[in-house]
Design a protein around this motif. Structure first.
Motif, short mmCIF file in Angstrom:
data_model
loop_
_atom_site.label_atom_id
_atom_site.label_comp_id
_atom_site.label_asym_id
_atom_site.label_seq_id
_atom_site.Cartn_x
_atom_site.Cartn_y
_atom_site.Cartn_z
N MET A 1 0.84 -1.21 0.00
CA MET A 1 0.00 0.00 0.00
C MET A 1 0.87 1.25 0.00
SD MET A 1 -3.18 1.51 0.77
CE MET A 1 -3.69 3.06 1.38
N SER A 2 1.81 1.37 0.97
CA SER A 2 2.63 2.57 1.03
C SER A 2 3.48 2.74 -0.23
CB SER A 2 3.54 2.54 2.27
OG SER A 2 4.44 1.45 2.16
N ALA A 3 3.74 1.64 -0.89
CA ALA A 3 4.51 1.69 -2.13
C ALA A 3 3.75 2.44 -3.23
CB ALA A 3 4.82 0.28 -2.61
N ASP A 4 2.41 2.53 -3.08
CA ASP A 4 1.60 3.21 -4.10
C ASP A 4 1.71 4.74 -4.00
OD1 ASP A 4 0.81 0.71 -4.76
OD2 ASP A 4 -1.10 0.83 -3.66
N ILE A 5 2.19 5.24 -2.85
CA ILE A 5 2.24 6.69 -2.66
C ILE A 5 3.57 7.20 -3.19
CG2 ILE A 5 2.29 8.55 -0.93
CD1 ILE A 5 0.57 6.73 0.86
N SER A 6 3.47 7.94 -4.32
CA SER A 6 4.73 8.39 -4.91
C SER A 6 4.74 9.88 -5.18
CB SER A 6 4.99 7.62 -6.20
OG SER A 6 3.87 7.77 -7.04
N SER A 7 3.62 10.58 -4.84
CA SER A 7 3.61 12.04 -4.98
C SER A 7 3.04 12.66 -3.71
CB SER A 7 2.74 12.45 -6.18
OG SER A 7 1.38 12.21 -5.86
N LEU A 8 3.30 13.98 -3.55
CA LEU A 8 2.74 14.69 -2.38
C LEU A 8 1.21 14.63 -2.40
CD1 LEU A 8 4.87 17.92 -1.78
CD2 LEU A 8 4.54 15.96 -0.23
N ASP A 9 0.62 14.81 -3.58
CA ASP A 9 -0.85 14.75 -3.67
C ASP A 9 -1.36 13.42 -3.16
OD1 ASP A 9 -1.07 17.26 -4.64
OD2 ASP A 9 -1.43 16.69 -6.75
N GLU A 10 -0.70 12.34 -3.52
CA GLU A 10 -1.12 11.01 -3.04
C GLU A 10 -0.90 10.88 -1.54
OE1 GLU A 10 -0.27 8.71 -7.29
OE2 GLU A 10 1.13 8.43 -5.62
N LEU A 11 0.18 11.49 -1.07
CA LEU A 11 0.45 11.45 0.37
C LEU A 11 -0.66 12.14 1.17
CD1 LEU A 11 2.46 10.85 2.73
CD2 LEU A 11 3.46 13.10 2.28
N TYR A 12 -1.04 13.37 0.70
CA TYR A 12 -2.09 14.11 1.40
C TYR A 12 -3.41 13.37 1.30
CZ TYR A 12 1.39 17.84 1.65
OH TYR A 12 2.51 18.56 1.90
N ALA A 13 -3.70 12.82 0.15
CA ALA A 13 -4.95 12.07 -0.02
C ALA A 13 -4.96 10.86 0.91
CB ALA A 13 -5.10 11.63 -1.47
N ALA A 14 -3.80 10.24 1.09
CA ALA A 14 -3.73 9.02 1.90
C ALA A 14 -4.03 9.34 3.37
CB ALA A 14 -2.33 8.37 1.78
N PHE A 15 -3.40 10.41 3.93
CA PHE A 15 -3.72 10.62 5.35
C PHE A 15 -5.07 11.30 5.54
CE2 PHE A 15 0.08 13.71 5.14
CZ PHE A 15 -0.65 14.89 5.06
N SER A 16 -5.48 12.08 4.57
CA SER A 16 -6.80 12.70 4.69
C SER A 16 -7.91 11.64 4.68
CB SER A 16 -6.92 13.75 3.59
OG SER A 16 -8.21 13.84 3.15
N SER A 17 -7.71 10.55 3.92
CA SER A 17 -8.73 9.49 3.88
C SER A 17 -8.80 8.75 5.22
CB SER A 17 -8.43 8.50 2.75
OG SER A 17 -7.34 7.66 3.12
N LEU A 18 -7.79 8.88 6.06
CA LEU A 18 -7.80 8.26 7.39
C LEU A 18 -8.16 9.28 8.48
CD1 LEU A 18 -4.53 6.10 7.18
CD2 LEU A 18 -6.90 5.39 6.73
N SER A 19 -8.73 10.44 8.07
CA SER A 19 -9.01 11.53 9.03
C SER A 19 -7.75 11.93 9.79
CB SER A 19 -10.09 11.12 10.04
OG SER A 19 -11.31 10.98 9.40
N GLY B 1 -1.25 16.34 8.20
CA GLY B 1 0.17 16.54 8.47
C GLY B 1 0.36 17.82 9.26
N GLY B 2 1.10 17.74 10.34
CA GLY B 2 1.35 18.94 11.17
C GLY B 2 1.90 20.09 10.35
N TRP B 3 2.66 19.82 9.31
CA TRP B 3 3.28 20.86 8.47
C TRP B 3 2.32 21.37 7.39
CZ3 TRP B 3 3.69 15.63 7.81
CH2 TRP B 3 3.34 15.13 6.56
N HIS B 4 1.13 20.72 7.29
CA HIS B 4 0.24 20.95 6.15
C HIS B 4 -1.07 21.61 6.58
CE1 HIS B 4 -2.63 19.22 2.98
NE2 HIS B 4 -1.76 19.89 2.27
N ARG B 5 -1.19 21.97 7.88
CA ARG B 5 -2.45 22.50 8.41
C ARG B 5 -2.80 23.83 7.77
NH1 ARG B 5 -3.66 19.74 12.70
NH2 ARG B 5 -5.43 21.14 12.92
#
Ligand code: GTQ
Ligand code: FE2
Length: 314
Positions: A1-19, A22-26
């Motif tokens: 699963m984590s291997a699928d995250i290869s861009s910042l957009d995917e990273l933000y989408a991944a944690f946002s989908s888990l409610s 990112g502390g740096w992204h507020r």
């Protein structure tokens, strides 16, 4: 699963989908350097409120209204209830032969009597007459009812830590199963009863210039309630307090006299029965144009216990 995250957009989408965020992204920071100005300096004029209470007295009886009270809503945008962050203030009126039935709640309350004789409050079975200048406590979970057995309308101010209970969640409330307490005994003095005569005597004996807050200041209780501190503060005609700033949230009630309070750049002229909201960290000062007494109602005891009381006095 984590291997699928290869861009910042995917990273933000991944944690946002888990409610998650990112502390740096507020969008809004979680920490800031000094207290924010979330609530507004504000004033309520008793001269304006009194006729509205009287109208409520004609239109709403105590059978319809559990309490005939008008709460002071801080004018901060979007605010629906608190006067300052942790506290709410209200004016209440009861007419001859009316009763406000017994209830109890986890919020702590107190009353400052403005006008009228012959009205009693019953707190856990102790019945006490409410007279102008008196301060009467109704602590957490104490049964309380009010009754006017005299011939004068009675007006007072309520202060409660309801907004704090809203923030922390421990709200419980119930009406008395029999509407009124069965066992009631009359007292002139009791715990949580601060009579005006005693306050005046203590102020007369208090040292001058012991605090920058006023010429004289005495505390009612120590503290009066776990969440609420009460100080009666005297300013002689022509005197001015220091320039004050504190993390405590305060509400001032005018017990006597006239004057002016400057809070966060706003200036309010006040007289008997008026209320001034002084939110946390707003610089403020008072000036008296006549001999004056203010009741300061604050959340300082709680901030003190938690290590968050800061400021340039106390
Ligand atoms: O008199 O018991 O202003 O329960 C708000 C809630 C007064 C009271 C208020 C209350 C009361
Ligand atoms: Fe109540």
């Amino acid at each position: 699963m984590s291997a699928d995250i290869s861009s910042l957009d995917e990273l933000y989408a991944a944690f946002s989908s888990l409610s998650m965020e990112g502390g740096w992204h507020r969008v809004q920071p979680a920490l800031w350097p000094v207290p924010r100005e979330n609530f507004e300096p504000a004033q309520w004029s008793y001269a304006q409120v009194r006729p509205i209470l009287d109208a409520a007295g004609r239109l709403i009886d105590t059978e319809q209204a559990e309490r005939r009270n008008l709460t002071m809503t801080n004018p901060a945008e979007g605010n629906l209830y608190p006067t300052v962050r942790t506290l709410v203030a209200a004016y209440q009126m009861i007419k001859p032969d009316e009763r406000a039935y017994a209830h109890r709640h986890t919020p702590n309350a107190l009353r400052l009597i403005l006008e009228g004789r012959g009205t009693y409050t019953v707190v856990d079975g102790i019945r006490v007459e409410m007279r102008p200048g008196d301060v009467l406590l109704t602590p957490n979970w104490a049964w309380h009812s009010h009754e006017n057995v005299g011939s004068e309308d009675c007006y007072w101010m309520d202060f409660l830590d309801v907004p704090l209970v809203h923030l922390l969640e421990p709200m419980f409330f119930e009406r008395h199963p029999d509407r009124l307490e069965a066992e009631v005994s009359d007292r002139e003095q009791a715990d949580g009863v601060y009579r005006w005569e005693e306050t005046r005597r203590r102020l007369a004996e208090a040292p001058s210039n012991a605090t920058p807050e006023a010429d004289k200041s005495i505390e009612l209780g120590g503290p009066a309630l776990p969440t609420i501190g009460l100080h009666m503060q005297e300013l002689k005609a022509g005197s001015r307090s220091g320039d004050l700033q504190t993390t405590a949230n305060s509400i001032f009630a005018v017990v006597k006299g006239r004057g002016t309070t400057t809070v966060g750049g706003r200036t309010f002229d006040w007289g008997f029965g008026d209320t001034i909201a002084v939110p946390a960290w707003r610089p403020y000062s008072h000036m008296a144009s006549e001999d004056a007494v203010l009741l300061r109602v604050t959340d300082a005891p709680m901030l003190q216990k938690l290590g968050w009381l800061r400021g340039n006095f106390e």
